[in-house]
Design an enzyme around this catalytic site. Structure first.
Site, PDB file in Angstrom:
ATOM      1  N   LYS A  18       0.898  -1.168   0.111  1.00  0.00           N
ATOM      2  CA  LYS A  18       0.003   0.033   0.184  1.00  0.00           C
ATOM      3  C   LYS A  18       0.962   1.346  -0.001  1.00  0.00           C
ATOM      4  O   LYS A  18       1.878   1.231   0.924  1.00  0.00           O
ATOM      5  CB  LYS A  18      -0.931   0.099   1.357  1.00  0.00           C
ATOM      6  CG  LYS A  18      -1.668   1.319   1.626  1.00  0.00           C
ATOM      7  CD  LYS A  18      -2.464   1.260   2.987  1.00  0.00           C
ATOM      8  CE  LYS A  18      -2.945   2.874   3.143  1.00  0.00           C
ATOM      9  NZ  LYS A  18      -3.506   2.754   4.487  1.00  0.00           N
ATOM     10  N   ILE A  38      -7.357  -0.726  -1.809  1.00  0.00           N
ATOM     11  CA  ILE A  38      -7.180  -1.371  -0.595  1.00  0.00           C
ATOM     12  C   ILE A  38      -8.258  -0.872   0.349  1.00  0.00           C
ATOM     13  O   ILE A  38      -8.382  -1.036   1.710  1.00  0.00           O
ATOM     14  CB  ILE A  38      -5.791  -1.328   0.090  1.00  0.00           C
ATOM     15  CG1 ILE A  38      -5.642  -2.129   1.444  1.00  0.00           C
ATOM     16  CG2 ILE A  38      -5.691   0.252   0.498  1.00  0.00           C
ATOM     17  CD1 ILE A  38      -4.353  -2.126   2.141  1.00  0.00           C
ATOM     18  N   TRP A  39      -9.208  -0.287  -0.331  1.00  0.00           N
ATOM     19  CA  TRP A  39     -10.569   0.213   0.399  1.00  0.00           C
ATOM     20  C   TRP A  39     -10.361   1.395   1.517  1.00  0.00           C
ATOM     21  O   TRP A  39     -10.969   1.595   2.336  1.00  0.00           O
ATOM     22  CB  TRP A  39     -11.460  -0.780   0.875  1.00  0.00           C
ATOM     23  CG  TRP A  39     -11.706  -1.838  -0.070  1.00  0.00           C
ATOM     24  CD1 TRP A  39     -12.629  -1.414  -1.110  1.00  0.00           C
ATOM     25  CD2 TRP A  39     -11.441  -3.115   0.102  1.00  0.00           C
ATOM     26  NE1 TRP A  39     -12.653  -2.794  -1.946  1.00  0.00           N
ATOM     27  CE2 TRP A  39     -11.851  -3.692  -1.152  1.00  0.00           C
ATOM     28  CE3 TRP A  39     -10.414  -3.964   0.887  1.00  0.00           C
ATOM     29  CZ2 TRP A  39     -11.638  -5.109  -1.336  1.00  0.00           C
ATOM     30  CZ3 TRP A  39     -10.187  -5.333   0.471  1.00  0.00           C
ATOM     31  CH2 TRP A  39     -10.701  -5.640  -0.623  1.00  0.00           C
ATOM     32  N   HIS A  40      -9.080   2.180   1.158  1.00  0.00           N
ATOM     33  CA  HIS A  40      -8.461   3.152   2.192  1.00  0.00           C
ATOM     34  C   HIS A  40      -8.874   4.630   1.462  1.00  0.00           C
ATOM     35  O   HIS A  40      -8.170   5.451   2.019  1.00  0.00           O
ATOM     36  CB  HIS A  40      -7.237   2.917   2.529  1.00  0.00           C
ATOM     37  CG  HIS A  40      -6.919   1.685   3.244  1.00  0.00           C
ATOM     38  ND1 HIS A  40      -5.917   1.500   3.657  1.00  0.00           N
ATOM     39  CD2 HIS A  40      -7.893   0.758   3.768  1.00  0.00           C
ATOM     40  CE1 HIS A  40      -6.012   0.197   4.434  1.00  0.00           C
ATOM     41  NE2 HIS A  40      -7.232  -0.137   4.429  1.00  0.00           N
ATOM     42  N   TYR A  41      -9.956   4.774   0.847  1.00  0.00           N
ATOM     43  CA  TYR A  41     -10.190   6.103   0.153  1.00  0.00           C
ATOM     44  C   TYR A  41     -10.770   7.370   1.247  1.00  0.00           C
ATOM     45  O   TYR A  41     -11.040   6.886   2.451  1.00  0.00           O
ATOM     46  CB  TYR A  41     -11.179   6.070  -1.015  1.00  0.00           C
ATOM     47  CG  TYR A  41     -12.333   5.298  -0.717  1.00  0.00           C
ATOM     48  CD1 TYR A  41     -13.566   5.832   0.001  1.00  0.00           C
ATOM     49  CD2 TYR A  41     -12.345   3.913  -1.404  1.00  0.00           C
ATOM     50  CE1 TYR A  41     -14.274   4.983   0.090  1.00  0.00           C
ATOM     51  CE2 TYR A  41     -13.641   3.100  -0.921  1.00  0.00           C
ATOM     52  CZ  TYR A  41     -14.671   3.416  -0.277  1.00  0.00           C
ATOM     53  OH  TYR A  41     -15.829   2.775  -0.343  1.00  0.00           O
TER      54      TYR A  41
END
Length: 599
Positions: free
Chosen positions: A432, A532-535
């Site tokens: 990431k 990684i769905w960390h927006y």
């Protein structure tokens, strides 16, 4: 080994995107689902229970009617701890567009983690969307938010992040344990996680920090929302700490917009309009008491979307959709970022235990290295149809539209039926990118709240992000070739090159592919980027909200969630988003009541 590698291509995407077919227990009726948990959470009711003809209230012997001290829009990662805390002293209405997680096996069981993300039905806990960049993504649509559909990893923000955010460190350090005591566990380290941990240390990501929630350079393993039996706790479980006499939670309550009184110098939030599960519309009003507020906690996609639909945002964009402008703010929906992720799939010569994120390497190079492994599904599940973003459809993304025929889809389906079970034996090493400098935006496609907005992240548009991705790929290559992986697979340079090139050809996203990407790791990064769905971003501090999360130039309105972040905190943000819900709840109570709040 060659046979296994040759079989990997058709399935890498299913493992990378975790898109599996649905496996619901249809015999469990909705009525039984309500029955199983309603005694524990008497204040949670369907949105249709809210009626203008009566003063609906969950509290016995009390009547809040429709005048609430706080209306929270979004019962997710921040919204649940926020509601639980504020309800200690004030009447709170929490509105959640999704259903409950408690009786949903796809949420509750780690082995079904993949299935929850694969479900694209209207009742799913996750809502699929693809960014304009061509990257598949998901939004939570359930009470508990992202804590219901994520990989469960829990790791705090760094001390420097907390200082930079201007948060009260004492209150932060009280708020994290409040979360941890209720829903966080120490994981049992899986063999794959141990191998990755040893590999990280071997390639110089040191020291070894063991188990810790803290963000420290080196290699560690963190907390998890899954207990030792693989059962998930979520933010919704924090509602057990609420005062049931002062909290009403409505599920399947889809907020259409916020209502304002514009007669004064500044717009003043007065209520929200929402639609219930039957399609009927309701309005909930704030109390006129001083200090009452509407708090939007709908996430990095949902919060800016709701502000825009309510008339707060860039004037020109709002007028194009005939939305009445309440406040012209050019920054709403801007500054969107997503931490890009790239992965290497390592096939193994035997099954490996299923594990989600446990180990992390916190480097000083601007990348974090994590790992996952295993596959809890049956052969029938592997070979079933996986919907619109499955291998049958997604692998055609690089083919011209006119050639994406039903016949071509059937060919892919037939080929997949012959994929050997061994091809699913393996694990991932993930990287990431930290604090990406590439930013994007969201914009409304329509005035319907049910329509996901257009989302653009502009992955790797800044050269520094691309350099850090290459650095991360090189770390992962070293780990794969380290002595600690000889137990799982023999990966020499030729084998690794084959894996990288096959990753490029898999349907992990909708980005046009190139060949021989191992000759250019920069191109590999661009072609194989996933989320990684960390927006985060869209309602950032200093641009849309003040440091105490009040919407600028608007009275009685705040935004409290990851949309306010300029950077994603820690290796994984959920711990910090949970914390900020509790933190701001306590902070608001103390400001309104003084230390007499007792929190």
């Amino acid at each position: 080994m060659a046979v296994v590698i040759g079989a990997v291509l058709p399935v890498i995407v299913k493992l990378l995107l975790l898109l599996l077919c649905l496996n619901f227990n249809s015999s469990l009726t909705q009525a039984r689902k309500w029955e199983s948990w309603k005694d524990k959470y008497p204040f949670i009711k369907p949105a249709s229970s809210f009626s203008s003809s009566n003063a609906w209230s969950s509290g016995s012997g009390s009547s809040k009617g429709h005048n609430y001290d706080y209306i929270i829009v979004g019962g997710g990662t921040a919204g649940c701890p926020l509601a639980a805390t504020l309800s200690q002293k004030f009447n709170v209405l929490l509105l959640e567009r999704g259903g409950v997680p408690f009786a949903n096996a796809n949420v509750s069981l780690m082995q079904n983690f993949h299935i929850s993300l694969a479900d694209t039905s209207p009742a799913s806990a996750s809502q699929f969307f693809a960014s304009t960049d061509g990257v598949f993504n998901a939004r939570a649509r359930v009470l508990g938010g992202g804590t219901c559909i994520n990989a469960g990893f829990y790791s705090r923000a760094s001390e420097s992040y907390i200082e930079k955010a201007g948060w009260d460190s004492k209150l932060v350090n009280e708020s994290f344990p409040w979360i941890e005591k209720q829903i966080v566990h120490r994981p049992i380290l899986a063999p794959w996680q141990k191998a990755v941990s040893d590999g990280l240390l071997e390639v110089g990501i040191s020291p070894y920090n063991g188990f810790t929630y803290d963000h420290i350079y080196g290699t560690k393993f963190g907390g998890t929302l899954f207990d030792r039996f693989g059962h998930r706790k979520t933010a919704a479980d924090l509602l057990t700490s609420a005062n049931p006499e002062k909290l009403d939670v409505l599920v399947h309550a889809i907020v259409q917009k916020i209502e304002f009184d514009t007669s004064g110098k500044k717009p003043r939030a007065v209520g929200v309009i929402f639609k219930d599960e039957k399609g009927n519309q309701h309005t909930a009003f704030l109390s006129k008491r001083k200090g009452s507020e509407i708090i939007v906690s709908s996430g990095a996609i949902g919060s800016p979307q709701i502000l825009l639909l309510s008339g707060i945002g860039p004037k020109a964009e709002l007028e194009k959709l005939n939305i009445s402008v309440v406040l012209d703010n050019k920054f709403v929906g801007k500054g969107m970022s997503d931490n890009p992720m790239n992965t290497i799939f390592v096939p193994t010569n035997r099954p490996v235990q299923q594990s989600l994120i446990q180990t992390v390497g916190i480097t000083k190079m601007g990348v974090y290295i994590e790992a996952s492994s295993g596959y809890g599904q049956t052969e029938d599940s592997i070979h079933c149809h996986h919907g619109i973003v499955s291998a049958e459809i997604g692998q055609l993304s690089a083919i011209p539209p006119k050639q994406r025929t039903l016949e071509a889809i059937e060919v892919y389906k037939r080929n997949k039926k012959h994929v050997p079970q061994e091809a699913f034996r393996g694990g991932f090493i993930l990287e990431k990118i930290v604090t990406p400098l590439s930013t994007g935006h969201i914009s409304l496609k329509s005035t319907e709240i049910d329509d996901s907005p257009s989302v653009t992240f502009n992955y790797f548009s800044h050269p520094r992000d691309l350099k850090r991705c290459v650095d991360g790929i090189r770390i992962m290559e070293k780990i794969v070739k380290s002595k600690h992986f000889t137990t799982y697979a023999q990966c020499d340079k030729d084998t690794l090159d084959k894996l990288l090139n096959m990753s490029v050809q898999a349907n992990i996203n909708l980005i046009p592919k190139h060949t021989n990407d191992t000759e250019s790791l920069e191109q590999f990064c661009k072609d194989t980027v996933i989320t990684i769905w960390h927006y985060h971003g869209g309602c950032q501090v200093g641009k849309v909200v003040t440091p105490d999360y009040r919407v600028m130039n608007v009275n009685r309105l705040r935004v409290i969630d990851g949309s306010t972040f300029n950077e994603s905190p820690g290796t994984n943000p959920q711990a910090t988003v949970l914390m900020i819900g509790r933190y701001m709840g306590v902070k608001i109570l103390r400001e309104r009541l003084g230390r007499a709040a007792g929190l």
